[in-house]
Write an enzyme that holds these catalytic residues in place. Sequence first.
Site, short mmCIF file in Angstrom:
data_model
loop_
_atom_site.label_atom_id
_atom_site.label_comp_id
_atom_site.label_asym_id
_atom_site.label_seq_id
_atom_site.Cartn_x
_atom_site.Cartn_y
_atom_site.Cartn_z
N ASN A 159 9.34 31.35 58.17
CA ASN A 159 10.09 32.57 57.86
C ASN A 159 10.19 32.67 56.33
O ASN A 159 11.00 31.99 55.72
CB ASN A 159 11.48 32.50 58.51
CG ASN A 159 12.33 33.70 58.17
OD1 ASN A 159 11.84 34.70 57.64
ND2 ASN A 159 13.63 33.63 58.47
N TRP A 160 9.35 33.53 55.77
CA TRP A 160 9.29 33.61 54.30
C TRP A 160 10.42 34.43 53.70
O TRP A 160 10.55 34.47 52.46
CB TRP A 160 7.93 34.20 53.87
CG TRP A 160 6.80 33.23 53.99
CD1 TRP A 160 6.88 31.88 54.26
CD2 TRP A 160 5.40 33.50 53.80
NE1 TRP A 160 5.63 31.32 54.27
CE2 TRP A 160 4.70 32.28 53.99
CE3 TRP A 160 4.67 34.65 53.51
CZ2 TRP A 160 3.31 32.20 53.88
CZ3 TRP A 160 3.29 34.56 53.40
CH2 TRP A 160 2.62 33.34 53.58
N LYS A 161 11.15 35.14 54.52
CA LYS A 161 12.26 35.97 54.01
C LYS A 161 11.75 36.88 52.86
O LYS A 161 10.63 37.37 52.94
CB LYS A 161 13.44 35.10 53.59
CG LYS A 161 13.84 34.11 54.71
CD LYS A 161 15.08 33.34 54.42
CE LYS A 161 15.35 32.36 55.55
NZ LYS A 161 16.60 31.64 55.42
N HIS B 123 18.78 37.47 62.79
CA HIS B 123 18.92 36.35 61.85
C HIS B 123 20.30 36.47 61.18
O HIS B 123 20.77 37.58 60.90
CB HIS B 123 17.80 36.41 60.82
CG HIS B 123 17.74 35.17 59.97
ND1 HIS B 123 18.63 34.93 58.95
CD2 HIS B 123 16.93 34.08 60.05
CE1 HIS B 123 18.35 33.74 58.41
NE2 HIS B 123 17.33 33.21 59.06
N GLU C 276 21.22 36.18 58.28
CA GLU C 276 21.22 36.97 57.04
C GLU C 276 21.29 38.46 57.34
O GLU C 276 21.87 39.23 56.58
CB GLU C 276 19.98 36.61 56.19
CG GLU C 276 20.15 35.23 55.56
CD GLU C 276 18.87 34.43 55.39
OE1 GLU C 276 17.78 35.02 55.44
OE2 GLU C 276 18.97 33.20 55.22
N GLU D 231 20.16 28.61 65.16
CA GLU D 231 20.27 28.35 63.73
C GLU D 231 21.74 28.30 63.33
O GLU D 231 22.35 29.35 63.07
CB GLU D 231 19.56 29.45 62.93
CG GLU D 231 18.08 29.57 63.21
CD GLU D 231 17.32 30.16 62.03
OE1 GLU D 231 16.33 29.55 61.63
OE2 GLU D 231 17.73 31.21 61.51
N GLY E 202 19.36 26.96 54.70
CA GLY E 202 19.17 26.98 53.24
C GLY E 202 20.10 26.06 52.48
O GLY E 202 20.21 26.17 51.26
N SER F 16 17.31 24.08 57.45
CA SER F 16 16.98 22.96 56.56
C SER F 16 15.97 21.97 57.15
O SER F 16 16.10 20.76 56.96
CB SER F 16 18.26 22.25 56.11
OG SER F 16 19.05 23.13 55.36
P1 PGA Z 1 15.92 27.18 55.95
O1 PGA Z 1 15.96 28.61 56.66
O2 PGA Z 1 14.78 26.41 56.58
O3 PGA Z 1 15.70 27.46 54.51
O4 PGA Z 1 17.23 26.51 56.22
C1 PGA Z 1 15.78 28.72 58.05
C2 PGA Z 1 15.93 30.15 58.48
O5 PGA Z 1 16.78 30.85 57.94
O6 PGA Z 1 15.21 30.62 59.39
#
Ligand code: PGA
Length: 254
Positions: A9-11, A96, A98, A168, A174, A213
């Site tokens: 997931n490159w966001k 997600h 976010e 998640e 993150g 993470s």
């Molecule tokens: P992360 O993000 O691996 O940087 O914790 C995971 C995600 O948000 O899908």
Amino acid sequence: MKKFLIIANWKLNNTKDNISEFLKYLNIYLLDNNQKNIISIAPSFIYLEKLSREIKYKNFFITAQNVDINLQGAFTGEISVLMLKDIGVQYVILGHSERRILHHENNNIIAKKFSLVKKYHLTPILCIGETEKEKKLNKTYEILKNQINSIFEICGTESFRNTVIAYEPIWAIGTGKSADIEYVQKIHKFIKNYIIQYDHLSLDSLMIQYGGSITSLNAREFLEQMDVDGLLIGTASLQYKEFLKIVKISNNIY
Ligand code: PGA
């Protein structure tokens, strides 16, 4: 043999130059090494077609990071499921944290998107998870049930057939602090059992990924858990070397 779903997931990261380099090495690796797993990348929308054009490996699928709740019409700036389908997207990440937090998407909006994605035969990846505060207050199960129930309410009891859930925990995303492995196994088992209460679906048709993470150092332990069917990887998926390390690890776990 376990078949994992490994998604980068490159966001809001990566641009043409480093994507080309990434795809070059990913192509070399995938074409040289038979994969038992499904490998996918969720880039920004504008690079989805670049991926589908440039990845030569047949068992590679592209994932969108989001989709609009509307199919078409006067919705400036949005992307429709019809457009995703048009360019060959297979998976769509929904809900997600976010998007839930920064874009105020609630369970109801996410369930409507889920329904649309299923209707057009793409595979939704429903992200669910609790905040740190909710975990401390022992509300994890309640939060997860609410997130799942909203899908049942809008899409019916069979909604999870041929879908993916990404567990998640928000506090692990993150932060460099992944969740405890036994905790993740327990939660994944709970999610499966909870859904099976409503629909005796075959467990092959519902995959549960863990995200939060993940790195090449901890990926193996998560994938070795019985109810972890894949990984949704953010930070560690941005560099091809680290992502390829995780892909290799996943290919050696049976
Ligand atoms: P992360 O993000 O691996 O940087 O914790 C995971 C995600 O948000 O899908």
